[in-house]
Design a protein around this motif. Structure first.
Motif, PDB file in Angstrom:
ATOM      1  N   GLN A  44      12.809  11.182  39.400  1.00 20.30           N
ATOM      2  CA  GLN A  44      13.230  10.039  40.207  1.00 20.30           C
ATOM      3  C   GLN A  44      12.055   9.152  40.624  1.00 20.30           C
ATOM      4  O   GLN A  44      12.190   8.349  41.552  1.00 20.30           O
ATOM      5  CB  GLN A  44      13.991  10.535  41.436  1.00 20.30           C
ATOM      6  CG  GLN A  44      15.253  11.284  41.049  1.00 20.30           C
ATOM      7  CD  GLN A  44      16.177  11.529  42.221  1.00 20.30           C
ATOM      8  OE1 GLN A  44      16.283  10.733  43.138  1.00 20.30           O
ATOM      9  NE2 GLN A  44      16.859  12.661  42.193  1.00 20.30           N
ATOM     10  N   SER A  45      10.937   9.249  39.930  1.00 18.99           N
ATOM     11  CA  SER A  45       9.782   8.415  40.266  1.00 18.99           C
ATOM     12  C   SER A  45      10.099   6.922  40.284  1.00 18.99           C
ATOM     13  O   SER A  45       9.605   6.198  41.165  1.00 18.99           O
ATOM     14  CB  SER A  45       8.625   8.698  39.304  1.00 18.99           C
ATOM     15  OG  SER A  45       8.005   9.923  39.619  1.00 18.99           O
ATOM     16  N   PRO A  46      10.901   6.395  39.347  1.00 18.01           N
ATOM     17  CA  PRO A  46      11.206   4.957  39.433  1.00 18.01           C
ATOM     18  C   PRO A  46      11.870   4.580  40.754  1.00 18.01           C
ATOM     19  O   PRO A  46      11.571   3.525  41.323  1.00 18.01           O
ATOM     20  CB  PRO A  46      12.141   4.734  38.240  1.00 18.01           C
ATOM     21  CG  PRO A  46      11.752   5.795  37.257  1.00 18.01           C
ATOM     22  CD  PRO A  46      11.433   6.993  38.096  1.00 18.01           C
ATOM     23  N   ALA A  52       8.536   2.327  47.383  1.00 16.36           N
ATOM     24  CA  ALA A  52       7.163   2.058  47.812  1.00 16.36           C
ATOM     25  C   ALA A  52       6.846   0.570  47.723  1.00 16.36           C
ATOM     26  O   ALA A  52       6.160   0.008  48.597  1.00 16.36           O
ATOM     27  CB  ALA A  52       6.189   2.871  46.965  1.00 16.36           C
ATOM     28  N   ALA A  53       7.346  -0.092  46.681  1.00 14.98           N
ATOM     29  CA  ALA A  53       7.123  -1.543  46.552  1.00 14.98           C
ATOM     30  C   ALA A  53       7.819  -2.298  47.680  1.00 14.98           C
ATOM     31  O   ALA A  53       7.273  -3.289  48.203  1.00 14.98           O
ATOM     32  CB  ALA A  53       7.621  -2.025  45.193  1.00 14.98           C
ATOM     33  N   TRP A  54       9.000  -1.857  48.057  1.00 12.90           N
ATOM     34  CA  TRP A  54       9.701  -2.478  49.188  1.00 12.90           C
ATOM     35  C   TRP A  54       8.892  -2.316  50.473  1.00 12.90           C
ATOM     36  O   TRP A  54       8.740  -3.251  51.256  1.00 12.90           O
ATOM     37  CB  TRP A  54      11.082  -1.854  49.324  1.00 12.90           C
ATOM     38  CG  TRP A  54      11.874  -2.360  50.497  1.00 12.90           C
ATOM     39  CD1 TRP A  54      12.228  -3.652  50.766  1.00 12.90           C
ATOM     40  CD2 TRP A  54      12.448  -1.570  51.545  1.00 12.90           C
ATOM     41  NE1 TRP A  54      12.975  -3.719  51.925  1.00 12.90           N
ATOM     42  CE2 TRP A  54      13.133  -2.454  52.409  1.00 12.90           C
ATOM     43  CE3 TRP A  54      12.462  -0.204  51.822  1.00 12.90           C
ATOM     44  CZ2 TRP A  54      13.812  -2.010  53.552  1.00 12.90           C
ATOM     45  CZ3 TRP A  54      13.145   0.234  52.941  1.00 12.90           C
ATOM     46  CH2 TRP A  54      13.802  -0.656  53.796  1.00 12.90           C
ATOM     47  N   LEU A  55       8.345  -1.118  50.676  1.00 16.87           N
ATOM     48  CA  LEU A  55       7.531  -0.883  51.870  1.00 16.87           C
ATOM     49  C   LEU A  55       6.277  -1.756  51.860  1.00 16.87           C
ATOM     50  O   LEU A  55       5.829  -2.224  52.917  1.00 16.87           O
ATOM     51  CB  LEU A  55       7.145   0.590  51.963  1.00 16.87           C
ATOM     52  CG  LEU A  55       8.288   1.571  52.211  1.00 16.87           C
ATOM     53  CD1 LEU A  55       7.775   2.998  52.202  1.00 16.87           C
ATOM     54  CD2 LEU A  55       9.000   1.259  53.513  1.00 16.87           C
ATOM     55  N   PHE A 234      18.240   3.293  47.308  1.00 14.57           N
ATOM     56  CA  PHE A 234      17.645   3.143  45.980  1.00 14.57           C
ATOM     57  C   PHE A 234      18.344   4.095  45.026  1.00 14.57           C
ATOM     58  O   PHE A 234      18.602   5.251  45.350  1.00 14.57           O
ATOM     59  CB  PHE A 234      16.140   3.428  46.043  1.00 14.57           C
ATOM     60  CG  PHE A 234      15.412   2.495  46.962  1.00 14.57           C
ATOM     61  CD1 PHE A 234      14.893   1.292  46.504  1.00 14.57           C
ATOM     62  CD2 PHE A 234      15.264   2.805  48.309  1.00 14.57           C
ATOM     63  CE1 PHE A 234      14.239   0.417  47.350  1.00 14.57           C
ATOM     64  CE2 PHE A 234      14.607   1.939  49.170  1.00 14.57           C
ATOM     65  CZ  PHE A 234      14.093   0.749  48.694  1.00 14.57           C
ATOM     66  N   LEU A 235      18.648   3.579  43.854  1.00 13.25           N
ATOM     67  CA  LEU A 235      19.485   4.286  42.902  1.00 13.25           C
ATOM     68  C   LEU A 235      18.652   4.926  41.797  1.00 13.25           C
ATOM     69  O   LEU A 235      17.735   4.308  41.257  1.00 13.25           O
ATOM     70  CB  LEU A 235      20.489   3.312  42.280  1.00 13.25           C
ATOM     71  CG  LEU A 235      21.589   3.902  41.387  1.00 13.25           C
ATOM     72  CD1 LEU A 235      22.532   4.772  42.206  1.00 13.25           C
ATOM     73  CD2 LEU A 235      22.349   2.768  40.694  1.00 13.25           C
ATOM     74  N   SER A 236      19.007   6.147  41.479  1.00 13.37           N
ATOM     75  CA  SER A 236      18.504   6.806  40.277  1.00 13.37           C
ATOM     76  C   SER A 236      19.676   6.946  39.327  1.00 13.37           C
ATOM     77  O   SER A 236      20.629   7.678  39.612  1.00 13.37           O
ATOM     78  CB  SER A 236      17.917   8.180  40.626  1.00 13.37           C
ATOM     79  OG  SER A 236      17.402   8.803  39.471  1.00 13.37           O
ATOM     80  N   ASP A 237      19.637   6.241  38.226  1.00  7.88           N
ATOM     81  CA  ASP A 237      20.764   6.166  37.303  1.00  7.88           C
ATOM     82  C   ASP A 237      20.266   6.458  35.900  1.00  7.88           C
ATOM     83  O   ASP A 237      19.721   5.590  35.219  1.00  7.88           O
ATOM     84  CB  ASP A 237      21.411   4.786  37.390  1.00  7.88           C
ATOM     85  CG  ASP A 237      22.637   4.645  36.499  1.00  7.88           C
ATOM     86  OD1 ASP A 237      23.071   5.665  35.926  1.00  7.88           O
ATOM     87  OD2 ASP A 237      23.157   3.525  36.382  1.00  7.88           O
TER      88      ASP A 237
END
Length: 306
Positions: A44-46, A52-55, A234-237
């Protein structure tokens, strides 16, 4: 206390063995869990990189000089935070020296070792050892502290003025199988979720100084003197067909569920799990072509007033 840094509450069930299970719900073997934690976080790194980019937009990277990753586990997210905040020292905080060693090893391998450090600390006792921070990331670690309200007040004191705390708590349980998977009764994952929820409540109740709170994270953050600054999921798909590494992670997860929740599941659900884990079964997790991964992680943020 270690992060879950993965699929919500799923990590927690593998340490309920036999009749001792009811007496040891709050004591998890994080070293034994390390490979599963690592695989889940890497899968789930993406999702975590997006968070992290949002933060980095909420707390502009040039202004962030020190980041605390509370309950860092093996440090997958620690490294992502270091990449998102290139001018910051990022501190992996965990009670397990073995997991901290893995976090440092990962950071070193990615050329981040000069900015990633580790701190062995058991919270809530060690809040005074954390030092101050411009950003606190706590991913599925707060719920391992009995008095969550008091812990958030302590986190608020650690934040520098203008600093941001991000709590990854909640979201949606991961799904891997069709509702009718052709093995046992339809809806197996929903019944596993129900057993997991019971386990989680008992784990929480067994923690030292455990206090029941409504999971109103914005309200709890505001009560700690912080200003809520947004919540996102945040979605992991990962649709079928899955790469082998993700399939292996899902198999490991179901192995944990089979051993950890067996006493809470009906006989036919245990039999269904046995079939899913049998490599020789054509509908097993090892062989079926329709296996997927879909999960949502929710991050709640708040800022300390300047």
């Amino acid at each position: 206390m270690s992060t879950i840094e993965h699929q919500g509450r799923e990590h927690s069930h593998g340490h309920r063995h036999g009749h001792h299970a009811h007496h040891d719900r709050a004591h998890l073997d994080w070293v034994e869990l390390a490979p599963l934690l690592t695989r889940q976080a890497e899968t789930q790194s993406p999702l975590y990189a997006e968070a992290a980019a949002w933060l980095a937009a909420l707390a502009p990277a040039p202004a962030v000089r020190r980041v605390l990753d509370i309950g860092s586990g093996p440090g997958v997210v620690t490294a992502l935070l270091a990449e998102a905040f290139p001018g910051a020292e990022v501190v992996a905080v965990d009670a397990s020296p073995e997991l901290l060693a893995l976090a440092q090893e990962r950071a070193d391998a990615r050329g981040l070792g000069g900015r990633v450090t580790t701190l062995r600390a058991e919270l809530p006792a060690a809040f005074a050892e954390l030092g101050t921070a411009d950003l606190i990331w706590a991913s599925h670690s707060l719920h391992h502290i009995g008095d969550q309200r008091a812990a958030l007040a302590s986190f608020a004191e650690v934040l520098n003025p203008g600093g941001v705390i991000a709590l990854a708590e909640g979201g949606l349980p991961a799904r891997h199988l069709p509702w009718n998977a052709g093995v046992g009764r339809p809806g197996l994952e929903a019944r596993i979720d129900a057993a997991s929820a019971d386990w989680f409540g008992e784990m929480r109740a067994a923690l030292p100084d455990s206090k029941e709170e409504i999971d109103d994270w914005a309200g709890l953050l505001a009560d700690a003197g912080l200003t809520p600054s947004g919540t996102r999921s945040f979605l992991s798909d990962l649709p079928a067909p899955l790469p082998d590494v993700v399939r292996e992670q899902i198999v490991a997860y179901y192995e944990r569920q089979r051993s950890g929740l067996a006493e809470c599941l009906a006989d036919d659900d245990r039999a269904a799990l046995d079939r899913l884990l049998d490599p020789a079964d054509p509908l097993s997790l090892h062989r079926r072509p329709d296996l997927f991964l879909l999960a949502a992680r929710t991050v709640h943020t708040a800022r300390r007033p300047v």
